[in-house]
Design a protein around this motif. Structure first.
Motif, mmCIF file in Angstrom:
data_model
loop_
_atom_site.group_PDB
_atom_site.id
_atom_site.type_symbol
_atom_site.label_atom_id
_atom_site.label_comp_id
_atom_site.label_asym_id
_atom_site.label_seq_id
_atom_site.Cartn_x
_atom_site.Cartn_y
_atom_site.Cartn_z
ATOM 1 N N LEU A 1 25.963 -6.284 17.782
ATOM 2 C CA LEU A 1 25.586 -5.971 19.015
ATOM 3 C C LEU A 1 25.745 -4.565 19.547
ATOM 4 O O LEU A 1 24.751 -3.983 20.220
ATOM 5 C CB LEU A 1 26.125 -6.994 20.116
ATOM 6 N N TRP A 2 26.743 -4.224 19.690
ATOM 7 C CA TRP A 2 27.148 -2.885 20.098
ATOM 8 C C TRP A 2 26.309 -1.747 19.441
ATOM 9 O O TRP A 2 25.797 -0.948 20.207
ATOM 10 C CB TRP A 2 28.738 -2.700 19.867
ATOM 11 N N SER A 3 26.267 -1.640 17.839
ATOM 12 C CA SER A 3 25.746 -0.615 17.491
ATOM 13 C C SER A 3 24.365 -0.907 17.230
ATOM 14 O O SER A 3 23.483 0.067 17.281
ATOM 15 C CB SER A 3 26.283 -0.546 15.937
ATOM 16 N N ARG A 4 23.736 -1.965 16.821
ATOM 17 C CA ARG A 4 22.365 -2.094 16.218
ATOM 18 C C ARG A 4 21.540 -2.615 17.719
ATOM 19 O O ARG A 4 20.434 -1.773 17.903
ATOM 20 C CB ARG A 4 22.082 -3.367 15.311
ATOM 21 N N THR A 5 22.033 -3.524 18.449
ATOM 22 C CA THR A 5 21.269 -4.081 19.360
ATOM 23 C C THR A 5 21.237 -2.843 20.566
ATOM 24 O O THR A 5 20.062 -2.592 21.214
ATOM 25 C CB THR A 5 21.734 -5.474 20.107
#
Length: 199
Positions: free
Chosen positions: A133-137
């Motif tokens: 969630l943090w890096s991709r989304t």
């Protein structure tokens, strides 16, 4: 039946052709071992270990923070613009990430559960979800804390050849070229005289 005789076990566990009870028991035991579930529990398996409870609490806080900062803004946000989430949830995510790294180090050294070096599957999956969630989304990133040392070491290594050649130039003895004039024979007559002398 409280009897532990072989006949009793055979009649209860292996009476059917598929041996369903034994098959299910082996399946659950293998799944428990493969998922390292014991690493989330205290040694006596009475409940979750303190570190697991702390991690899951921080995990829930991180997800709540993500959700809270997305509410009411989802319409205004473009797919790559989640600056509010990155800014407001940075502290919570950093704590969660640091705790996870700490748990990994402790587990390798034999932590609370004294089992294998892997964390239990619940903790690993929770961290994978959060990192995704943090890096991709949300396209967020943590600032690298090693930037200054890396730049310093890189600069030092880049300047080493310059320092080496400069010190080599300054400390070596420079040999000056000395021109030695050849002694040439002045004339053919003197050459004849020399030849006559030696003969």
């Amino acid at each position: 039946n409280s009897s532990e005789s072989h006949n009793c076990a055979k009649s209860i566990l292996t009476s059917d052709r598929l041996q369903m009870v034994v098959t299910l028991s082996e399946f659950f035991n293998e799944t428990w071992e493969a998922a390292n579930c014991a690493n989330c529990l205290k040694n006596n398996s009475e409940g979750l270990s303190n570190s697991t409870e702390e991690f899951l609490d921080l995990f829930n806080k991180s997800l709540t923070c993500f959700e809270h900062n997305l509410q009411g803004q989802a319409i205004d946000l473009s797919p790559n613009n989640y600056t509010e989430v990155c800014k407001n949830c940075n502290e919570t995510y950093t704590k969660l990430n640091d705790l996870y790294n700490h748990l990994q180090r402790v587990n390798r050294q034999g932590g609370e559960s004294e089992h294998s070096a892997h964390l239990c599957i619940d903790v690993e999956d929770a961290m994978n979800i959060t990192r995704k969630l943090w890096s991709r989304t949300f396209n967020c990133s943590l600032p690298c804390s090693d930037t200054v040392p890396v730049i310093a070491v890189s600069s030092f290594i880049l300047f080493l050849p310059i320092v080496f050649y400069l010190s080599s130039f300054l400390h070596s003895k420079q040999k000056k070229r000395i021109l030695i004039l050849p002694k040439r024979i002045q004339s053919n007559a003197s050459l004849v005289n020399i030849q006559e002398k030696y003969s």
